[in-house]
Design a protein around this motif. Structure first.
Motif, PDB file in Angstrom:
ATOM      1  N   PHE A 265       0.844  -1.200   0.000  1.00 31.46           N
ATOM      2  CA  PHE A 265       0.000   0.000   0.000  1.00 31.46           C
ATOM      3  C   PHE A 265       0.875   1.246   0.000  1.00 31.46           C
ATOM      4  N   ILE A 266       0.563   2.166  -0.904  1.00 32.90           N
ATOM      5  CA  ILE A 266       1.271   3.453  -0.919  1.00 32.90           C
ATOM      6  C   ILE A 266       0.316   4.513  -0.393  1.00 32.90           C
ATOM      7  N   LYS A 267       0.784   5.245   0.625  1.00 30.38           N
ATOM      8  CA  LYS A 267       0.006   6.394   1.095  1.00 30.38           C
ATOM      9  C   LYS A 267       0.552   7.621   0.382  1.00 30.38           C
ATOM     10  N   ALA A 268      -0.278   8.257  -0.436  1.00 28.48           N
ATOM     11  CA  ALA A 268       0.175   9.401  -1.233  1.00 28.48           C
ATOM     12  C   ALA A 268      -0.407  10.698  -0.683  1.00 28.48           C
ATOM     13  N   GLY A 269       0.471  11.598  -0.235  1.00 30.28           N
ATOM     14  CA  GLY A 269       0.013  12.909   0.246  1.00 30.28           C
ATOM     15  C   GLY A 269      -0.707  13.646  -0.862  1.00 30.28           C
TER      16      GLY A 269
ATOM     17  N   ILE B 139       3.612  -1.040   3.921  1.00 27.81           N
ATOM     18  CA  ILE B 139       3.125   0.311   3.623  1.00 27.81           C
ATOM     19  C   ILE B 139       4.300   1.180   3.206  1.00 27.81           C
ATOM     20  N   ILE B 140       4.151   1.863   2.078  1.00 25.50           N
ATOM     21  CA  ILE B 140       5.157   2.842   1.662  1.00 25.50           C
ATOM     22  C   ILE B 140       4.551   4.204   1.936  1.00 25.50           C
TER      23      ILE B 140
ATOM     24  N   VAL C 114      12.223  10.923  -4.661  1.00 27.59           N
ATOM     25  CA  VAL C 114      12.194  10.153  -3.415  1.00 27.59           C
ATOM     26  C   VAL C 114      12.168   8.657  -3.727  1.00 27.59           C
ATOM     27  N   MET C 115      11.317   8.291  -4.690  1.00 32.28           N
ATOM     28  CA  MET C 115      11.159   6.864  -4.977  1.00 32.28           C
ATOM     29  C   MET C 115      10.906   6.626  -6.463  1.00 32.28           C
ATOM     30  N   VAL C 116      11.452   5.532  -6.973  1.00 34.48           N
ATOM     31  CA  VAL C 116      11.107   5.069  -8.317  1.00 34.48           C
ATOM     32  C   VAL C 116      10.723   3.595  -8.205  1.00 34.48           C
TER      33      VAL C 116
ATOM     34  N   LYS D   5      14.701   5.888   2.348  1.00 32.48           N
ATOM     35  CA  LYS D   5      14.657   4.632   3.126  1.00 32.48           C
ATOM     36  C   LYS D   5      13.220   4.310   3.542  1.00 32.48           C
ATOM     37  N   LEU D   6      12.347   4.255   2.530  1.00 33.23           N
ATOM     38  CA  LEU D   6      10.926   4.022   2.781  1.00 33.23           C
ATOM     39  C   LEU D   6      10.668   2.578   3.175  1.00 33.23           C
ATOM     40  N   VAL D   7      11.410   1.684   2.532  1.00 37.40           N
ATOM     41  CA  VAL D   7      11.185   0.267   2.796  1.00 37.40           C
ATOM     42  C   VAL D   7      12.412  -0.309   3.486  1.00 37.40           C
TER      43      VAL D   7
END
Ligand SMILES: [Zn+2]
Length: 528
Positions: A30-34, A72-73, A420-422, A434-436
């Motif tokens: 699950f990605i929580k997107a602001g 969760i990312i 931040v992430m790809v 360092k999300l995961v």
């Protein structure tokens, strides 16, 4: 007692009928997107959740519940976008600006093996910069682009999804001005040179047979004087469209653009000198424009490298004015703009980073951040006929997702370079925050889990170490990879199974607990 018996027999049935391989996976991420960019509508949505199942997006919305223990990312402080698409690249080409004949150098002294190895490194730099898909438009030898695409698809190399054209279909001399007649064979593999309509038709057959996903032609190849005829281009388009394959044309002057559009191509690359009349025709026929412009920072870099000092600012301004005029007239005429960097010059930075300057170039030329992002995602995917699976964050699309830090509406240029992430195909390639948390289980611990475990009278689970992970299979059924969730907990990403290893008082592994379909089974270790 009766209840216990029923329960016991149910359990036995469950175990006897246990199908290791039939358990449905439920290892959603699950990605929580602001903020989330809806590329189809061109709007930013707040507080969205993206549910990802393996390599596809399975749900997007605000009402998605996240089960306990899920991965969760957390990107709630960031802006989440579909992976970017660069519709005009040349992975197999990087020209030294200070060489007199960079093409000759490449064709005579590089060789296929070195060329592909270098191309692979460049491809990775596109992915690192947030481009999860690229369209490679030639200058790649004899289908070396197809080889690199295969290597990436099979996981041998990390890189963006590649859609490739193979050699450019072109008239005599290719794009190599000054080539002498007696050495014309040097460019035989680099281009598919055609002499008439029949050869045009055969060229398309050849390209589709050897792995091209699209056709790239040159409607002009200045400073070489001759070019394809309208009839040759028409034959190419007709043949390609018969197989549902798109044709895009390098065309710089208005006559070449008009002829290519008249012949029925789907896209125009560059289009520097396009007239309003031709733009109107393009809009009417739904032909897209891929403006391959240069940003001011890249112009400065380029001038530094070639030590060009004379009237730099004036020269740059003149070029930018021309780009801007053409781009704004195209938008006004209703022509769809698709992002393409055409970056093949060595600007002393990773090539994918230089390619991303195309976003800045468009911004300098008056496109809004929303327009640029749509051109770099949804509109580009639509041009490929793949807008349901690429360039969008919606149910069914590939999990090609990037996240940037900062304000993309008011500080677009900086935000787009603050990655931040790809994620591509559900796998994270860049994780700058360092999300995961990566879990490494030591080799000796992995080895201690090896052995056989009794699931029921007829079934044994065999566990073996497989590099940094475990491999496990049940009697008569398939074997799967199991990834660490914790030091003693491993899950499969292809079936819904989880293994937890249990120790006895002497710190030895005495059993494993199998979790399948919400049911736990304790399996004693019977053999090391
Ligand atoms: Zn190009």
């Amino acid at each position: 007692m009766k209840n216990t018996l029923i329960r016991l027999s149910f359990l036995i049935c469950l175990m006897m009928g246990f199908q290791w391989s039939h358990s449905q996976p439920d290892n959603s991420t699950f990605i929580k997107a602001g903020k989330l960019f809806d590329s189809e509508k061109g709007v930013l949505l707040a507080d969205q959740v993206i549910k990802i199942n393996r390599n596809r997006i399975s749900e997007v919305g605000t009402e998605i519940s996240i089960p306990e223990g899920s991965t969760i990312i957390d990107l709630s402080e960031h802006t989440v976008l579909p992976g970017l698409i660069d519709a005009h690249t040349h992975m197999m080409t990087l020209e030294d600006l200070n060489l007199d004949h960079p093409m000759g150098d490449k064709l005579l002294f590089e060789g296929d093996a070195l060329r592909v190895l270098r191309g692979a490194k460049r491809a990775k730099s596109w992915l690192d910069n947030g481009f999860t898909t690229i369209k490679d438009l030639g200058d790649s030898g004899a289908f070396l682009d197809v080889a690199l695409k295969k290597a990436i698809n099979e996981g041998t190399m990390d890189g963006p999804r590649m859609f490739v054209s193979g050699p450019i279909i072109i008239s005599e001399g290719g794009q190599v001005p000054g080539l002498v007649y007696s050495h014309r064979n040097v460019i035989e593999d680099e281009y598919t040179i055609i002499k008439n309509v029949d050869e045009a038709i055969n060229a398309v057959r050849k390209h589709l047979t050897y792995g091209a996903d699209l056709i790239k032609i040159c409607a002009n190849n200045t400073p070489n004087v001759t070019s394809l005829t309208i009839d040759e281009m028409k034959a190419i388009v007709k043949m390609a469209h018969r197989y549902n394959v798109k044709v895009t044309a390098h065309a710089t002057d208005d006559r070449a653009i008009w002829e290519a559009v008249t012949a029925g191509v789907d896209g125009i690359e560059h289009g520097y000198q396009v007239s309003d009349t031709t733009l109107t025709l393009m809009a009417k026929k739904g032909v897209v424009l891929v403006p391959t412009d240069i940003s001011r920072p890249l112009f400065s870099k380029l001038y530094d490298i070639v030590d060009f000092q004379w009237d730099r600012e004036k020269n740059m301004q003149r070029a930018k004015d021309r780009y801007t005029d053409r781009l704004q007239r195209a938008i006004k005429a209703g022509v769809t703009i698709v992002t393409g960097s055409d970056n093949y010059l060595d600007l002393e930075m990773p090539q994918g980073e230089a390619a991303k300057h195309i976003l800045i170039a468009y911004h300098e030329e008056g496109m809004t951040s929303t327009q640029i992002l749509q051109s770099s995602t949804y509109l580009s995917a639509k041009f490929m006929g793949r807008e349901n699976e690429l360039g969008v964050i919606k149910k069914g699309a590939y999990a090609d997702i990037i996240a940037v830090k900062g304000d993309i509406e008011n500080d677009f240029d900086n935000a787009m370079f603050n990655m931040v992430m790809v994620m591509k195909d559900g796998k994270i390639y860049v994780d700058n925050d360092k999300l995961v948390e990566e879990i490494f289980v030591a080799d000796n611990l992995l080895r201690s889990y090896e052995g056989q475990y009794q699931l029921n009278p007829d079934m044994v689970i065999t566990v073996a170490k497989n590099g940094r992970i475990l491999k496990a299979g049940a009697t008569g059924q398939g074997e799967y990879d199991f990834y660490p969730k914790d030091q003693n907990v491993f899950y499969s990403s292809s079936v819904n199974l989880q293994l937890t290893f249990n120790k006895n008082g002497q710190d030895e592994i005495e059993s494993l607990t199998l979790l399948a379909g919400g049911e736990e089974s304790l399996c004693p270790k019977i053999k090391e």
